[in-house]
Write an enzyme that holds these catalytic residues in place. Structure first.
Site, PDB file in Angstrom:
ATOM      1  CG  MET A  87      48.100  52.902  38.091  1.00  0.00           C
ATOM      2  SD  MET A  87      47.405  51.247  37.946  1.00  0.00           S
ATOM      3  CE  MET A  87      48.388  50.393  39.163  1.00  0.00           C
ATOM      4  CB  SER A 135      51.115  42.464  39.501  1.00  0.00           C
ATOM      5  OG  SER A 135      50.155  43.273  40.159  1.00  0.00           O
ATOM      6  N   GLY A 141      43.813  40.959  35.621  1.00  0.00           N
ATOM      7  CA  GLY A 141      43.019  39.946  34.923  1.00  0.00           C
ATOM      8  C   GLY A 141      42.361  40.400  33.637  1.00  0.00           C
ATOM      9  CG  MET A 191      45.320  50.743  41.625  1.00  0.00           C
ATOM     10  SD  MET A 191      44.162  49.436  41.168  1.00  0.00           S
ATOM     11  CE  MET A 191      45.112  48.583  39.921  1.00  0.00           C
ATOM     12  CG  ASP A 198      49.716  47.178  40.196  1.00  0.00           C
ATOM     13  OD1 ASP A 198      50.290  47.925  39.381  1.00  0.00           O
ATOM     14  OD2 ASP A 198      49.565  45.955  40.016  1.00  0.00           O
ATOM     15  CG  MET A 205      49.906  51.239  31.652  1.00  0.00           C
ATOM     16  SD  MET A 205      50.256  50.068  32.991  1.00  0.00           S
ATOM     17  CE  MET A 205      48.718  49.120  33.076  1.00  0.00           C
ATOM     18  CG  ASP A 239      51.284  46.428  34.674  1.00  0.00           C
ATOM     19  OD1 ASP A 239      50.717  45.346  34.874  1.00  0.00           O
ATOM     20  OD2 ASP A 239      51.257  47.386  35.473  1.00  0.00           O
ATOM     21  N   GLY A 298      47.679  41.664  31.207  1.00  0.00           N
ATOM     22  CA  GLY A 298      47.301  40.619  30.273  1.00  0.00           C
ATOM     23  C   GLY A 298      48.435  39.752  29.778  1.00  0.00           C
ATOM     24  CG  HIS A 300      52.132  50.824  38.071  1.00  0.00           C
ATOM     25  ND1 HIS A 300      51.307  49.943  37.395  1.00  0.00           N
ATOM     26  CD2 HIS A 300      51.969  52.020  37.441  1.00  0.00           C
ATOM     27  CE1 HIS A 300      50.686  50.577  36.417  1.00  0.00           C
ATOM     28  NE2 HIS A 300      51.056  51.846  36.427  1.00  0.00           N
ATOM     29  CG  HIS A 325      54.162  45.577  39.174  1.00  0.00           C
ATOM     30  ND1 HIS A 325      54.892  46.552  38.507  1.00  0.00           N
ATOM     31  CD2 HIS A 325      52.857  45.896  38.973  1.00  0.00           C
ATOM     32  CE1 HIS A 325      54.056  47.402  37.915  1.00  0.00           C
ATOM     33  NE2 HIS A 325      52.803  47.036  38.195  1.00  0.00           N
TER      34      HIS A 325
END
Ligand code: DX5
Ligand code: ZN
Length: 222
Positions: free
Chosen positions: A67, A7, A144, A36, A34, A136, A174, A176, A65, A32
């Site tokens: 969001m 990511s 993080g 947002m 992201d 998720m 996705d 952790g 992805h 990946h």
């Protein structure tokens, strides 16, 4: 085949292209991305112009992805900007079927994501139309964070459901994921592993290679 999707949210944006090239050199095939919008999740990340620019310089499979709220309105532009797969959130739309249709229309691969609190059964009406389910493993919004342990049985439940229908659909995880817990999600049935901080903090090449080598070993043993 198990795939690593680093990511870029955790990358150093001053040298983003170079770092992505490092992941590729070390064995990653996906990146990946992201998106947002500051509404579906609190933070704003990046969008179309960045994707377009990355597309020009990489042949990594670009796993987008979304969001964002009202994903149906954003699908065409991300397809045009160079996404290979577009994943929307089940929770972000009143009509997941229409989102799937909109992605299908672009010819890109179809992904649907569920947040940690969404029952896995909601995927049932859509399973046959998905190339990938994103489970998720943290609350979406930030890199993080810590893996939510209850995710393990959710991944396994999704894998059982796909098996029941004779589908070997990819399941992406996705949030952790680190070297020391990746076996938990692999054993539960995940096939696409997103790793942000675990790849982009420290030595990007070495971090990627450690995952890639581990996946080879895991596959040889299973
Ligand atoms: C979180 C994002 C993730 C994030 C993962 O909302 O969807 O892709 O970058 O980061 P890590 O691997 O650091 O948890
Ligand atoms: Zn993500």
């Amino acid at each position: 085949m198990i795939k690593l999707a680093p990511s870029i949210l955790s990358a150093d944006f001053n040298i983003l292209g170079d770092q992505m090239a490092e992941t590729k050199r070390a064995g990653a095939a996906w990146a990946h991305f992201d998106v947002m919008d500051g509404s579906f999740v609190p933070q704003i990340s990046f969008g179309n112009p960045v994707l377009k620019s990355l597309r020009k310089n990489t042949d990594l499979f670009l796993d987008v992805h979304l969001m964002v709220v009202n994903p149906e309105q954003k699908i065409r532009s991300f397809a045009d900007s160079g996404a290979d797969m577009i994943t929307f959130h089940y929770e972000a739309t009143d009509d997941p079927g229409a989102c799937i249709a909109a992605i299908e229309e672009t010819g890109k691969k179809v992904g649907m994501a569920i947040k940690p609190g969404t029952p896995v059964e909601v995927i049932k009406p859509f399973m046959h139309r998905l190339d990938m389910l994103l489970v998720m493993t943290v609350e979406p919004g930030f890199g993080g964070q810590k893996y939510i342990p209850a995710s393990t049985r959710r991944i396994a439940e999704a894998r059982r459901m796909f098996d029941e229908y004779g589908l070997d659909t990819d399941i992406e995880v996705d949030g952790g994921i680190k070297r020391d817990n990746v076996d938990i999600v692999l054993n539960a049935g995940a096939t696409v592993i997103v790793a942000g901080s675990a790849v982009y903090s420290g030595d990007v090449y070495e971090n990627t290679k450690a995952f890639a080598d581990h996946f080879k070993e895991w596959e040889a043993a299973h």
